[in-house]
Enzyme design. Structure first.
Site, PDB file in Angstrom:
ATOM      1  N   GLU A  13      36.271  31.238   1.757  1.00  0.00           N
ATOM      2  CA  GLU A  13      35.807  30.675   2.872  1.00  0.00           C
ATOM      3  C   GLU A  13      36.684  29.558   2.979  1.00  0.00           C
ATOM      4  O   GLU A  13      37.378  28.859   2.284  1.00  0.00           O
ATOM      5  CB  GLU A  13      34.307  30.164   2.356  1.00  0.00           C
ATOM      6  CG  GLU A  13      33.783  29.271   3.443  1.00  0.00           C
ATOM      7  CD  GLU A  13      32.388  28.492   3.019  1.00  0.00           C
ATOM      8  OE1 GLU A  13      31.508  29.360   2.703  1.00  0.00           O
ATOM      9  OE2 GLU A  13      32.259  27.457   3.388  1.00  0.00           O
ATOM     10  N   TYR A  45      31.417  26.204  10.133  1.00  0.00           N
ATOM     11  CA  TYR A  45      31.156  25.918  11.630  1.00  0.00           C
ATOM     12  C   TYR A  45      30.656  24.546  11.684  1.00  0.00           C
ATOM     13  O   TYR A  45      29.705  24.256  10.712  1.00  0.00           O
ATOM     14  CB  TYR A  45      30.011  26.939  12.128  1.00  0.00           C
ATOM     15  CG  TYR A  45      29.629  26.703  13.652  1.00  0.00           C
ATOM     16  CD1 TYR A  45      29.920  27.695  14.558  1.00  0.00           C
ATOM     17  CD2 TYR A  45      28.800  25.989  14.034  1.00  0.00           C
ATOM     18  CE1 TYR A  45      29.466  27.705  15.905  1.00  0.00           C
ATOM     19  CE2 TYR A  45      28.443  25.899  15.410  1.00  0.00           C
ATOM     20  CZ  TYR A  45      28.723  26.455  16.197  1.00  0.00           C
ATOM     21  OH  TYR A  45      28.173  26.468  17.490  1.00  0.00           O
ATOM     22  N   GLY A 104      21.964  24.864   9.500  1.00  0.00           N
ATOM     23  CA  GLY A 104      22.766  23.665   9.564  1.00  0.00           C
ATOM     24  C   GLY A 104      21.876  22.407   8.958  1.00  0.00           C
ATOM     25  O   GLY A 104      20.607  22.292   8.969  1.00  0.00           O
ATOM     26  N   ASP A 105      22.397  21.237   8.614  1.00  0.00           N
ATOM     27  CA  ASP A 105      21.802  20.075   7.990  1.00  0.00           C
ATOM     28  C   ASP A 105      21.244  19.502   9.245  1.00  0.00           C
ATOM     29  O   ASP A 105      21.867  19.234  10.229  1.00  0.00           O
ATOM     30  CB  ASP A 105      22.956  19.046   7.332  1.00  0.00           C
ATOM     31  CG  ASP A 105      23.437  19.763   6.085  1.00  0.00           C
ATOM     32  OD1 ASP A 105      22.626  20.309   5.141  1.00  0.00           O
ATOM     33  OD2 ASP A 105      24.288  19.557   5.551  1.00  0.00           O
ATOM     34  N   TYR A 139      19.953  29.322  -2.139  1.00  0.00           N
ATOM     35  CA  TYR A 139      20.355  28.236  -2.880  1.00  0.00           C
ATOM     36  C   TYR A 139      19.621  28.454  -4.467  1.00  0.00           C
ATOM     37  O   TYR A 139      18.638  28.395  -4.704  1.00  0.00           O
ATOM     38  CB  TYR A 139      19.535  27.031  -2.376  1.00  0.00           C
ATOM     39  CG  TYR A 139      20.260  26.748  -0.860  1.00  0.00           C
ATOM     40  CD1 TYR A 139      21.192  25.959  -0.557  1.00  0.00           C
ATOM     41  CD2 TYR A 139      19.576  27.449   0.175  1.00  0.00           C
ATOM     42  CE1 TYR A 139      21.631  25.859   0.705  1.00  0.00           C
ATOM     43  CE2 TYR A 139      20.124  27.502   1.275  1.00  0.00           C
ATOM     44  CZ  TYR A 139      21.028  26.618   1.633  1.00  0.00           C
ATOM     45  OH  TYR A 139      21.498  26.378   3.010  1.00  0.00           O
ATOM     46  N   HIS A 143      16.867  24.641  -1.943  1.00  0.00           N
ATOM     47  CA  HIS A 143      17.623  23.758  -1.077  1.00  0.00           C
ATOM     48  C   HIS A 143      16.946  22.385  -1.151  1.00  0.00           C
ATOM     49  O   HIS A 143      15.834  22.147  -1.446  1.00  0.00           O
ATOM     50  CB  HIS A 143      17.210  24.288   0.592  1.00  0.00           C
ATOM     51  CG  HIS A 143      17.899  23.582   1.446  1.00  0.00           C
ATOM     52  ND1 HIS A 143      17.176  22.682   2.141  1.00  0.00           N
ATOM     53  CD2 HIS A 143      18.900  23.743   2.158  1.00  0.00           C
ATOM     54  CE1 HIS A 143      17.900  22.373   3.108  1.00  0.00           C
ATOM     55  NE2 HIS A 143      19.156  23.041   2.974  1.00  0.00           N
ATOM     56  N   LYS A 159      14.048  35.017   5.609  1.00  0.00           N
ATOM     57  CA  LYS A 159      15.390  35.399   6.317  1.00  0.00           C
ATOM     58  C   LYS A 159      15.636  36.966   6.103  1.00  0.00           C
ATOM     59  O   LYS A 159      16.121  37.609   6.820  1.00  0.00           O
ATOM     60  CB  LYS A 159      16.566  34.597   5.608  1.00  0.00           C
ATOM     61  CG  LYS A 159      16.314  33.098   5.613  1.00  0.00           C
ATOM     62  CD  LYS A 159      17.565  32.469   5.145  1.00  0.00           C
ATOM     63  CE  LYS A 159      17.564  31.322   4.655  1.00  0.00           C
ATOM     64  NZ  LYS A 159      18.556  30.411   4.519  1.00  0.00           N
TER      65      LYS A 159
HETATM   66  P1  FAD Z   1      17.007  27.233   6.660  1.00  0.00           P
HETATM   67  O1  FAD Z   1      17.081  28.699   5.969  1.00  0.00           O
HETATM   68  O2  FAD Z   1      16.350  27.132   7.996  1.00  0.00           O
HETATM   69  O3  FAD Z   1      16.481  26.463   5.467  1.00  0.00           O
HETATM   70  C1  FAD Z   1      16.492  24.992   5.543  1.00  0.00           C
HETATM   71  C2  FAD Z   1      15.253  24.344   4.827  1.00  0.00           C
HETATM   72  O4  FAD Z   1      14.144  24.856   5.541  1.00  0.00           O
HETATM   73  C3  FAD Z   1      15.187  25.105   3.202  1.00  0.00           C
HETATM   74  O5  FAD Z   1      14.690  23.939   2.623  1.00  0.00           O
HETATM   75  C4  FAD Z   1      13.963  26.147   3.568  1.00  0.00           C
HETATM   76  O6  FAD Z   1      13.343  26.467   2.417  1.00  0.00           O
HETATM   77  C5  FAD Z   1      13.195  25.743   4.831  1.00  0.00           C
HETATM   78  N1  FAD Z   1      12.482  26.728   5.573  1.00  0.00           N
HETATM   79  C6  FAD Z   1      13.326  27.898   5.854  1.00  0.00           C
HETATM   80  N2  FAD Z   1      12.736  28.747   6.683  1.00  0.00           N
HETATM   81  C7  FAD Z   1      11.411  28.044   6.891  1.00  0.00           C
HETATM   82  C8  FAD Z   1      10.522  28.441   7.512  1.00  0.00           C
HETATM   83  N3  FAD Z   1      10.267  29.689   8.102  1.00  0.00           N
HETATM   84  N4  FAD Z   1       9.340  27.714   7.348  1.00  0.00           N
HETATM   85  C9  FAD Z   1       9.434  26.491   6.720  1.00  0.00           C
HETATM   86  N5  FAD Z   1      10.370  26.197   6.064  1.00  0.00           N
HETATM   87  C10 FAD Z   1      11.681  26.911   5.913  1.00  0.00           C
HETATM   88  N6  FAD Z   1      26.717  24.042   7.202  1.00  0.00           N
HETATM   89  C11 FAD Z   1      27.205  23.751   8.263  1.00  0.00           C
HETATM   90  O7  FAD Z   1      27.219  22.843   8.981  1.00  0.00           O
HETATM   91  N7  FAD Z   1      28.443  24.619   8.413  1.00  0.00           N
HETATM   92  C12 FAD Z   1      28.729  25.658   7.767  1.00  0.00           C
HETATM   93  O8  FAD Z   1      29.632  26.501   8.227  1.00  0.00           O
HETATM   94  C13 FAD Z   1      28.028  25.821   6.518  1.00  0.00           C
HETATM   95  N8  FAD Z   1      28.207  27.075   5.829  1.00  0.00           N
HETATM   96  C14 FAD Z   1      27.527  27.287   4.730  1.00  0.00           C
HETATM   97  C15 FAD Z   1      27.628  28.440   3.856  1.00  0.00           C
HETATM   98  C16 FAD Z   1      26.935  28.550   2.745  1.00  0.00           C
HETATM   99  C17 FAD Z   1      27.259  29.903   1.949  1.00  0.00           C
HETATM  100  C18 FAD Z   1      25.714  27.692   2.643  1.00  0.00           C
HETATM  101  C19 FAD Z   1      24.957  27.954   1.150  1.00  0.00           C
HETATM  102  C20 FAD Z   1      25.599  26.836   3.341  1.00  0.00           C
HETATM  103  C21 FAD Z   1      26.159  26.481   4.195  1.00  0.00           C
HETATM  104  N9  FAD Z   1      25.993  25.138   5.300  1.00  0.00           N
HETATM  105  C22 FAD Z   1      27.001  25.036   6.115  1.00  0.00           C
HETATM  106  C23 FAD Z   1      24.973  24.228   4.905  1.00  0.00           C
HETATM  107  C24 FAD Z   1      23.650  24.601   5.409  1.00  0.00           C
HETATM  108  O9  FAD Z   1      23.676  24.634   6.934  1.00  0.00           O
HETATM  109  C25 FAD Z   1      22.637  23.528   4.929  1.00  0.00           C
HETATM  110  O10 FAD Z   1      22.289  23.790   3.703  1.00  0.00           O
HETATM  111  C26 FAD Z   1      21.399  23.617   5.974  1.00  0.00           C
HETATM  112  O11 FAD Z   1      20.651  22.594   5.523  1.00  0.00           O
HETATM  113  C27 FAD Z   1      20.024  24.811   5.649  1.00  0.00           C
HETATM  114  O12 FAD Z   1      20.737  25.842   6.509  1.00  0.00           O
HETATM  115  P2  FAD Z   1      19.830  27.342   6.071  1.00  0.00           P
HETATM  116  O13 FAD Z   1      20.627  28.435   6.917  1.00  0.00           O
HETATM  117  O14 FAD Z   1      19.636  27.504   4.631  1.00  0.00           O
HETATM  118  O15 FAD Z   1      18.350  26.794   6.759  1.00  0.00           O
END
Ligand code: FAD
Length: 283
Positions: A13, A45, A104-105, A139, A143, A159
């Site tokens: 990465e 990203y 994203g965060d 995670y 998370h 997902k």
């Molecule tokens: P989600 O899957 O939406 O999850 C976020 C939270 O919501 C979790 O607590 C989950 O349990 C909860 N949740 C999920 N789905 C639901 C639902 N349907 N209903 C209720 N709750 C739900 N960040 C960046 O800004 N840029 C990057 O390029 C980047 N790359 C990454 C690469 C990897 C391999 C990893 C592990 C993380 C990366 N991140 C990046 C960080 C990521 O964007 C953050 O961790 C973000 O807070 C969560 O993204 P997610 O896609 O896991 O979100």
């Protein structure tokens, strides 16, 4: 899953250079990573005020042109359905067919929410709109927004149900956390491949940031190393590499399907790790 002795893949990465630096400043790093023949290289990203989509897609396209599979990260915060359609078109034009779909965060300032609440919503929409291989984040310690690991794994299952093809994990330092997580995924019926995210820690500041952002825990063994060598740059770097290699060897021996190395744009570290494990992985 019973896999062959050399079926584990290695991916890297990288992140695009900061806006004040030319995009070319990362080319040498990418060339050196390509020389190691990874299964793929993913490009991060930046979202919410730090939109890197142009550079992310540009770099992913260039990697692909060099004959290595590339993965473009894509963040849903602030993204509309129409904007997603436009971005997917750009990726197709660049011949990038793999996306790591993320929410994203949540920014600490006011922001446009966009059309997607969670990564699962983004995944579903990408799958409906085009022929993409879609990956998602997982995670092993849960998370940071989740109340517990069980809740997070239930959401992870969403997902997979939305069509994600494989998972890449957040970095972790205790393999037992990964094995427990993998068993829980098995129980939850999550049956897509899971790549383990490994980050070689080469300085104290870097890891402190990761811990405060993501709530990752550091095992005693690692804390001991850091306490002794945190002020010795070269020794800390070598310890970080050795620790990562030790983790990777154990993971491969335990049948992990892939190692995803967070290179921090440091090709030297990727080369050192690659040298130690190249006879254990699929090349
Ligand atoms: P989600 O899957 O939406 O999850 C976020 C939270 O919501 C979790 O607590 C989950 O349990 C909860 N949740 C999920 N789905 C639901 C639902 N349907 N209903 C209720 N709750 C739900 N960040 C960046 O800004 N840029 C990057 O390029 C980047 N790359 C990454 C690469 C990897 C391999 C990893 C592990 C993380 C990366 N991140 C990046 C960080 C990521 O964007 C953050 O961790 C973000 O807070 C969560 O993204 P997610 O896609 O896991 O979100």
């Amino acid at each position: 899953m019973n896999i062959g002795s050399k079926d584990c893949v290695l991916s890297f990465e990288v992140f695009p250079p900061r806006k004040n630096l030319p995009i070319e400043s990362i080319y040498n790093t990418i060339d050196r990573l390509i020389d190691l023949k990874p299964e793929s290289i993913s490009v991060t990203y930046g979202a919410a005020g730090n939109d890197t989509s142009k550079r992310t897609f540009e770099l992913a396209g260039q990697i692909k042109k060099h004959g290595v599979e590339s993965v473009a990260h894509l963040i849903s915060i602030g993204l509309s359905e129409d904007e997603l359609t436009r971005k997917l078109k750009i990726l197709k034009e660049k011949n990038v067919n793999k996306i790591l779909a993320l929410r994203g965060d949540i920014p600490k300032f006011s922001y446009e929410k966009g059309d997607f609440d969670h990564a699962s919503d983004l995944i579903r929409s990408i799958k409906e709109k085009g022929d993409f291989y879609v990956m998602a984040a997982a995670y092993p310690e849960g998370h940071i927004d989740s109340h517990n690991l069980v809740e997070d794994i239930k959401n992870l299952r969403k997902k997979v149900d939305a069509g994600c093809d494989s998972l890449v994990t957040q970095l972790f330092f205790d393999n037992e956390d990964f094995y427990r997580f993998r068993d829980m995924c098995d129980l939850a019926g999550i049956d897509v491949p899971i790549q383990a995210g490994i980050m070689p820690v080469i300085n104290k500041k870097q890891i402190e940031k990761m811990i405060s952002l993501n709530g990752i825990k550091l095992p005693k063994k690692f804390l001991k190393i850091m306490k002794r060598y945190e002020d010795d740059k070269i020794a800390m770097r070598d310890c970080g590499i050795a620790y990562a290699v030790d983790q990777i060897v154990d993971l491969i021996s335990s049948g992990v399907e892939g190692i995803h190395l967070y290179t921090m744009n440091n090709p030297y570290i990727a080369e050192k790790i690659h040298e130690s494990i190249k006879n254990l992985i699929k090349l």
